[in-house]
Write a protein that holds these residues in place. Structure first.
Motif, mmCIF file in Angstrom:
data_model
loop_
_atom_site.group_PDB
_atom_site.id
_atom_site.type_symbol
_atom_site.label_atom_id
_atom_site.label_comp_id
_atom_site.label_asym_id
_atom_site.label_seq_id
_atom_site.Cartn_x
_atom_site.Cartn_y
_atom_site.Cartn_z
ATOM 1 N N ARG A 153 0.838 -1.211 0.000
ATOM 2 C CA ARG A 153 0.000 0.000 0.000
ATOM 3 C C ARG A 153 0.872 1.260 0.000
ATOM 4 N NH1 ARG A 153 -5.651 -0.238 1.957
ATOM 5 N NH2 ARG A 153 -5.662 -1.120 -0.120
ATOM 6 N N MET A 154 1.951 1.197 0.758
ATOM 7 C CA MET A 154 2.879 2.338 0.820
ATOM 8 C C MET A 154 3.460 2.593 -0.574
ATOM 9 S SD MET A 154 4.238 3.758 3.810
ATOM 10 C CE MET A 154 4.714 2.440 4.900
ATOM 11 N N ASP A 155 3.880 1.511 -1.261
ATOM 12 C CA ASP A 155 4.429 1.647 -2.619
ATOM 13 C C ASP A 155 3.398 2.274 -3.539
ATOM 14 O OD1 ASP A 155 6.718 0.469 -1.825
ATOM 15 O OD2 ASP A 155 6.331 -1.498 -2.732
ATOM 16 N N LYS A 156 2.156 1.811 -3.408
ATOM 17 C CA LYS A 156 1.097 2.298 -4.292
ATOM 18 C C LYS A 156 0.878 3.803 -4.072
ATOM 19 C CE LYS A 156 -3.411 1.356 -6.062
ATOM 20 N NZ LYS A 156 -4.631 0.608 -6.069
ATOM 21 N N ILE A 157 0.857 4.215 -2.818
ATOM 22 C CA ILE A 157 0.616 5.636 -2.518
ATOM 23 C C ILE A 157 1.777 6.490 -3.022
ATOM 24 C CG2 ILE A 157 0.403 7.291 -0.602
ATOM 25 C CD1 ILE A 157 -1.372 5.208 0.814
ATOM 26 N N GLN A 176 -3.604 9.042 5.106
ATOM 27 C CA GLN A 176 -2.744 9.884 5.952
ATOM 28 C C GLN A 176 -1.700 9.063 6.704
ATOM 29 O OE1 GLN A 176 -4.002 13.289 7.942
ATOM 30 N NE2 GLN A 176 -2.738 12.991 9.740
ATOM 31 N N CYS A 177 -2.141 7.908 7.240
ATOM 32 C CA CYS A 177 -1.205 7.090 8.036
ATOM 33 C C CYS A 177 0.005 6.671 7.195
ATOM 34 C CB CYS A 177 -1.903 5.844 8.557
ATOM 35 S SG CYS A 177 -3.099 6.238 9.818
ATOM 36 N N HIS A 178 -0.245 6.308 5.934
ATOM 37 C CA HIS A 178 0.867 5.897 5.080
ATOM 38 C C HIS A 178 1.717 7.098 4.667
ATOM 39 C CE1 HIS A 178 -1.430 2.162 4.894
ATOM 40 N NE2 HIS A 178 -0.283 1.592 4.583
ATOM 41 N N LEU A 179 1.059 8.218 4.386
ATOM 42 C CA LEU A 179 1.824 9.407 3.982
ATOM 43 C C LEU A 179 2.715 9.903 5.125
ATOM 44 C CD1 LEU A 179 -0.949 11.100 1.851
ATOM 45 C CD2 LEU A 179 1.337 10.473 1.040
ATOM 46 N N GLU A 180 2.226 9.786 6.350
ATOM 47 C CA GLU A 180 3.049 10.188 7.510
ATOM 48 C C GLU A 180 4.355 9.382 7.552
ATOM 49 O OE1 GLU A 180 -0.387 11.325 10.849
ATOM 50 O OE2 GLU A 180 0.537 9.354 10.870
ATOM 51 N N VAL A 181 4.228 8.075 7.287
ATOM 52 C CA VAL A 181 5.428 7.227 7.329
ATOM 53 C C VAL A 181 6.356 7.556 6.153
ATOM 54 C CG1 VAL A 181 6.278 4.849 7.229
ATOM 55 C CG2 VAL A 181 4.290 5.392 8.627
ATOM 56 N N LEU A 182 5.762 7.761 4.969
ATOM 57 C CA LEU A 182 6.587 8.129 3.797
ATOM 58 C C LEU A 182 7.314 9.448 4.052
ATOM 59 C CD1 LEU A 182 4.118 7.202 0.902
ATOM 60 C CD2 LEU A 182 6.384 6.207 1.266
ATOM 61 N N ILE A 219 -5.478 23.434 3.157
ATOM 62 C CA ILE A 219 -5.347 22.052 2.654
ATOM 63 C C ILE A 219 -3.880 21.621 2.636
ATOM 64 C CG2 ILE A 219 -5.786 20.529 0.677
ATOM 65 C CD1 ILE A 219 -8.101 22.369 -0.100
ATOM 66 N N LYS A 220 -3.667 20.389 3.078
ATOM 67 C CA LYS A 220 -2.305 19.852 3.077
ATOM 68 C C LYS A 220 -2.110 19.041 1.793
ATOM 69 C CE LYS A 220 0.534 17.690 6.646
ATOM 70 N NZ LYS A 220 0.454 16.857 7.863
ATOM 71 N N VAL A 221 -1.013 19.291 1.101
ATOM 72 C CA VAL A 221 -0.744 18.496 -0.102
ATOM 73 C C VAL A 221 0.640 17.850 0.027
ATOM 74 C CG1 VAL A 221 -2.218 19.813 -1.685
ATOM 75 C CG2 VAL A 221 0.152 20.527 -1.310
ATOM 76 N N TYR A 222 0.790 16.761 -0.684
ATOM 77 C CA TYR A 222 2.047 16.000 -0.618
ATOM 78 C C TYR A 222 2.748 15.980 -1.979
ATOM 79 C CZ TYR A 222 0.963 14.271 4.041
ATOM 80 O OH TYR A 222 0.723 14.181 5.387
ATOM 81 N N TYR A 223 4.058 15.954 -1.923
ATOM 82 C CA TYR A 223 4.894 15.885 -3.129
ATOM 83 C C TYR A 223 5.930 14.786 -2.920
ATOM 84 C CZ TYR A 223 3.373 20.791 -3.476
ATOM 85 O OH TYR A 223 2.645 21.939 -3.513
ATOM 86 N N PRO A 224 6.287 14.080 -3.993
ATOM 87 C CA PRO A 224 7.392 13.126 -3.841
ATOM 88 C C PRO A 224 8.720 13.874 -3.842
ATOM 89 C CG PRO A 224 6.574 13.120 -6.092
ATOM 90 C CD PRO A 224 5.723 14.106 -5.341
ATOM 91 N N VAL A 225 9.663 13.396 -3.087
ATOM 92 C CA VAL A 225 10.999 13.989 -3.125
ATOM 93 C C VAL A 225 11.740 13.337 -4.285
ATOM 94 C CG1 VAL A 225 13.204 14.138 -1.894
ATOM 95 C CG2 VAL A 225 11.052 14.395 -0.641
ATOM 96 N N LYS A 226 12.287 14.161 -5.163
ATOM 97 C CA LYS A 226 12.955 13.569 -6.333
ATOM 98 C C LYS A 226 14.406 13.241 -6.005
ATOM 99 C CE LYS A 226 10.290 16.277 -9.527
ATOM 100 N NZ LYS A 226 10.127 17.411 -8.626
ATOM 101 N N ALA A 227 14.808 12.054 -6.450
ATOM 102 C CA ALA A 227 16.169 11.611 -6.143
ATOM 103 C C ALA A 227 17.214 12.478 -6.858
ATOM 104 C CB ALA A 227 16.326 10.153 -6.539
ATOM 105 N N ASP A 228 16.824 13.060 -8.017
ATOM 106 C CA ASP A 228 17.830 13.779 -8.801
ATOM 107 C C ASP A 228 17.908 15.269 -8.448
ATOM 108 O OD1 ASP A 228 15.361 14.290 -9.730
ATOM 109 O OD2 ASP A 228 15.834 14.081 -11.863
ATOM 110 N N LEU A 261 10.744 10.330 1.874
ATOM 111 C CA LEU A 261 10.397 10.061 0.471
ATOM 112 C C LEU A 261 9.380 11.056 -0.074
ATOM 113 C CD1 LEU A 261 10.171 6.181 0.783
ATOM 114 C CD2 LEU A 261 11.873 7.477 -0.500
ATOM 115 N N VAL A 262 8.622 11.682 0.809
ATOM 116 C CA VAL A 262 7.662 12.702 0.380
ATOM 117 C C VAL A 262 7.768 13.880 1.338
ATOM 118 C CG1 VAL A 262 6.082 10.859 -0.383
ATOM 119 C CG2 VAL A 262 5.630 12.015 1.779
ATOM 120 N N PHE A 263 7.243 15.001 0.903
ATOM 121 C CA PHE A 263 7.129 16.121 1.841
ATOM 122 C C PHE A 263 5.770 16.782 1.656
ATOM 123 C CE2 PHE A 263 7.716 19.818 -0.950
ATOM 124 C CZ PHE A 263 8.278 19.238 -2.074
ATOM 125 N N SER A 264 5.344 17.511 2.669
ATOM 126 C CA SER A 264 4.016 18.110 2.608
ATOM 127 C C SER A 264 4.128 19.618 2.718
ATOM 128 C CB SER A 264 3.144 17.564 3.739
ATOM 129 O OG SER A 264 3.705 17.903 4.980
#
Ligand SMILES: [Zn+2]
Length: 337
Positions: free
Chosen positions: A257-261, A304-310, A324-333, A315-318
């Motif tokens: 589920r974490m991978d999917k999110i 939310q529970c999974h995003l908190e762990v990510l 409204i709270k939004v999330y973004y993936p942290v890019k490796a590059d 791996l992500v930031f908010s």
């Protein structure tokens, strides 16, 4: 040998059966207390009668957590029996909210959660009133409880049940363990077929301000896997063994589920790199489809529970966009500076 009787109670919720357990001993004990309906009370009363006991004779009620399908009949049973009631101190607030005031406070917390997670305004009032109706029907606040911390022992004629604090499904979830015999009463922390939701915590926990449900839940599972359990008596469904295999399945489920999110967040990124971020509402919608009523709360909670762990893993930031709270993936590059 003192027997632990499983009483399977009918419930009006989606999970249409819930267990409580009756131990007929010098202090007759009930573990969990069903739903606050006449039908549920009948089920408990007749099952206790079949063993030769009575509801009036109950001396104590031990609650595995403060969800309405586990605490519903406490007020009624205590009125009849005068039994002592035990619950972990971290679930005390959920258990004790009383009357319309308590309900309004609770609904306001859910309203703030809905706004923050990006639920469209048109859905908020309707969903809140259906949740309030559910609370009014099935919750009856009860505050005369003895708080547990974990580590307490409840003695019976020929075994002891040790209180193990296993936060995650709720902050004050407990399991009860007979260390000698290997019997493990798991509440909703470990179920055979159903994946327990680590629910988002809207109450503030003075002892643990940075409480993250999923993180707590996974470490509770790790702790349980290490115990010498031979038989699990769960909050829903029949007894089962091989608890370690079940724990492994749950770890796999949450990892997937974490991978999917994480993938949903990455897919939401525009190719140019500019993005407006992803709300928890959008994540829940992609995973579960259109949700209504309490299911919307549960779906958002899961997101939310999974995003908190990510986020904790980096791996992500908010960020906040207004309320409204939004999330973004942290890019490796990405290179800083
Ligand atoms: Zn529960």
């Amino acid at each position: 040998m003192t027997k632990i009787h499983r009483i399977e109670i009918r419930s009006p919720f989606v999970l249409d059966r819930v267990n409580c357990y009756y131990i007929k001993d010098s202090t007759p004990t009930l573990i969990d207390a069903g739903v606050n309906t006449a039908q549920s009370f009948q089920d408990v009363e007749s099952a206790i009668k079949e063993t030769g006991g009575t509801v009036e004779g109950l001396g104590r009620i031990i609650l595995t957590h403060a969800h309405s399908d586990h605490i519903g009949l406490v007020t009624r049973i205590v009125e009849l029996s005068g039994a002592e009631v035990f619950i972990h101190k971290w679930d005390f607030e959920k258990m004790s909210h009383e009357g319309e005031h308590g309900l309004i406070r609770r609904i306001e917390k859910i309203r703030r959660f809905f706004i923050e997670t990006g639920v469209p305004e048109s859905m908020i009032e309707k969903t809140l009133s259906s949740i309030a109706e559910r609370f009014r029907t099935f919750y009856s606040g009860f505050s005369a409880v003895k708080p547990l911390e974990g580590g307490e022992l409840f003695s019976f004629h020929d075994f002891c049940l040790e209180v193990l604090h296993t936060p995650g499904h709720t902050p004050g979830s407990i399991c009860l363990f007979d260390r000698k015999g290997g019997t493990f009463l798991s509440g909703d922390t470990l179920l055979k077929k159903i994946t327990s939701n680590p629910l988002v915590e809207l109450d503030t926990l003075a002892e643990k301000p940075a409480y993250r449900s999923l993180e707590q839940y996974l470490s509770s599972l790790e702790f349980i896997a290490a115990l010498p359990v031979t038989k699990v008596l769960p909050g829903h469904g029949g007894p089962f063994s091989n608890h370690r295999k079940r724990v492994e399945e749950l770890f796999t489920h949450h990892r997937e589920r974490m991978d999917k999110i994480f993938q949903i967040l990455k897919d939401s990124e525009a190719p140019s790199g500019s993005t407006s971020g992803t709300t928890m509402f959008r994540v829940a919608n992609i995973i579960f489809g259109c949700l209504e009523g309490i299911d919307l709360f549960l779906g958002l909670s899961e997101a939310q529970c999974h995003l908190e762990v990510l986020e904790k893993k980096g791996l992500v930031f908010s960020a906040k966009q207004g309320a409204i709270k939004v999330y973004y993936p942290v890019k490796a590059d990405v290179s800083i500076g």
